[in-house]
Design a protein around this motif. Structure first.
Motif, mmCIF file in Angstrom:
data_model
loop_
_atom_site.group_PDB
_atom_site.id
_atom_site.type_symbol
_atom_site.label_atom_id
_atom_site.label_comp_id
_atom_site.label_asym_id
_atom_site.label_seq_id
_atom_site.Cartn_x
_atom_site.Cartn_y
_atom_site.Cartn_z
ATOM 1 N N VAL A 151 -82.683 9.739 8.609
ATOM 2 C CA VAL A 151 -82.775 9.265 7.225
ATOM 3 C C VAL A 151 -81.661 9.879 6.381
ATOM 4 O O VAL A 151 -81.039 9.209 5.553
ATOM 5 C CB VAL A 151 -84.169 9.581 6.630
ATOM 6 N N THR A 152 -81.378 11.146 6.608
ATOM 7 C CA THR A 152 -80.298 11.811 5.879
ATOM 8 C C THR A 152 -78.974 11.135 6.177
ATOM 9 O O THR A 152 -78.164 10.899 5.274
ATOM 10 C CB THR A 152 -80.240 13.299 6.259
ATOM 11 N N GLU A 153 -78.762 10.787 7.435
ATOM 12 C CA GLU A 153 -77.531 10.103 7.822
ATOM 13 C C GLU A 153 -77.440 8.734 7.146
ATOM 14 O O GLU A 153 -76.385 8.343 6.644
ATOM 15 C CB GLU A 153 -77.498 9.938 9.337
ATOM 16 N N VAL B 201 -80.583 19.147 14.716
ATOM 17 C CA VAL B 201 -81.924 19.692 14.847
ATOM 18 C C VAL B 201 -82.026 20.408 16.179
ATOM 19 O O VAL B 201 -81.746 19.842 17.227
ATOM 20 C CB VAL B 201 -82.976 18.574 14.754
ATOM 21 N N THR C 291 -85.998 26.044 11.873
ATOM 22 C CA THR C 291 -85.168 25.401 10.848
ATOM 23 C C THR C 291 -84.032 24.675 11.530
ATOM 24 O O THR C 291 -83.549 25.112 12.576
ATOM 25 C CB THR C 291 -84.583 26.439 9.873
ATOM 26 N N GLU D 176 -90.070 15.340 16.490
ATOM 27 C CA GLU D 176 -89.830 13.931 16.156
ATOM 28 C C GLU D 176 -89.644 13.756 14.651
ATOM 29 O O GLU D 176 -88.781 12.994 14.200
ATOM 30 C CB GLU D 176 -90.989 13.064 16.655
ATOM 31 N N LEU D 177 -90.441 14.450 13.857
ATOM 32 C CA LEU D 177 -90.295 14.367 12.399
ATOM 33 C C LEU D 177 -88.933 14.876 11.960
ATOM 34 O O LEU D 177 -88.287 14.294 11.076
ATOM 35 C CB LEU D 177 -91.412 15.145 11.709
ATOM 36 N N ARG D 178 -88.480 15.951 12.564
ATOM 37 C CA ARG D 178 -87.150 16.486 12.204
ATOM 38 C C ARG D 178 -86.045 15.527 12.622
ATOM 39 O O ARG D 178 -85.058 15.358 11.908
ATOM 40 C CB ARG D 178 -86.955 17.851 12.839
ATOM 41 N N ARG D 179 -86.214 14.894 13.775
ATOM 42 C CA ARG D 179 -85.218 13.936 14.230
ATOM 43 C C ARG D 179 -85.167 12.745 13.264
ATOM 44 O O ARG D 179 -84.092 12.296 12.867
ATOM 45 C CB ARG D 179 -85.563 13.453 15.636
ATOM 46 N N GLN D 180 -86.338 12.267 12.847
ATOM 47 C CA GLN D 180 -86.392 11.162 11.898
ATOM 48 C C GLN D 180 -85.776 11.549 10.560
ATOM 49 O O GLN D 180 -85.092 10.750 9.918
ATOM 50 C CB GLN D 180 -87.847 10.704 11.696
ATOM 51 N N ARG D 181 -86.013 12.787 10.140
ATOM 52 C CA ARG D 181 -85.434 13.261 8.870
ATOM 53 C C ARG D 181 -83.915 13.282 8.947
ATOM 54 O O ARG D 181 -83.220 12.897 8.001
ATOM 55 C CB ARG D 181 -85.970 14.644 8.541
ATOM 56 N N ALA D 182 -83.382 13.709 10.088
ATOM 57 C CA ALA D 182 -81.929 13.731 10.263
ATOM 58 C C ALA D 182 -81.364 12.316 10.221
ATOM 59 O O ALA D 182 -80.306 12.074 9.621
ATOM 60 C CB ALA D 182 -81.567 14.413 11.575
#
Length: 117
Positions: free
Chosen positions: A15-17, A43, A51, A7-13
């Motif tokens: 935010v990057t977008e 992700v 990664t 979930e954190l990685r999905r949220q990071r993606a």
């Protein structure tokens, strides 16, 4: 991989977008040519190295995750007069509810603590 990490990685993606979109909008307002658009990182939950994969690491025939349509949401505008009116109605509603609640408490206290024989 834990659900929290995924979930954190999905949220990071996401935010990057969003940051990429903000950079494009800033460049557009400045009148300079926008940055070249690159695909956001994809992700992978099953990645052994833990990664994120990029779109170039995908197998043949696979497509990256579709981008979210956030631009219409970011361009949403609200009329300040209608917001002010709604806030005013909400405050009056809360005041009336509190006044009614206090009245009920007073009546309840009168009958329970009132004249005892």
């Amino acid at each position: 991989m834990s659900d929290r990490l995924a979930e954190l990685r999905r949220q990071r993606a996401l935010v990057t977008e969003q940051l990429t979109w903000l950079d494009r909008e800033i460049q557009r307002e400045l009148g300079t040519p926008p940055f070249p658009q690159t695909a956001p990182p994809v992700v992978s939950v099953a990645s052994a190295a833990q990664t994120p994969l990029t779109s170039t690491d995908l197998p043949a025939g696979a497509s990256p995750a579709p981008a979210l349509a956030i631009e219409p949401l970011l361009n949403y505008e609200v009329n300040p007069a209608s917001v002010r009116q709604e806030v005013k109605k909400g405050c009056l509603l809360y005041f009336a509810a509190a006044f009614l609640f206090i009245g009920v408490l007073i009546v309840l206290a009168y009958f329970t603590l009132g004249k005892r024989s």
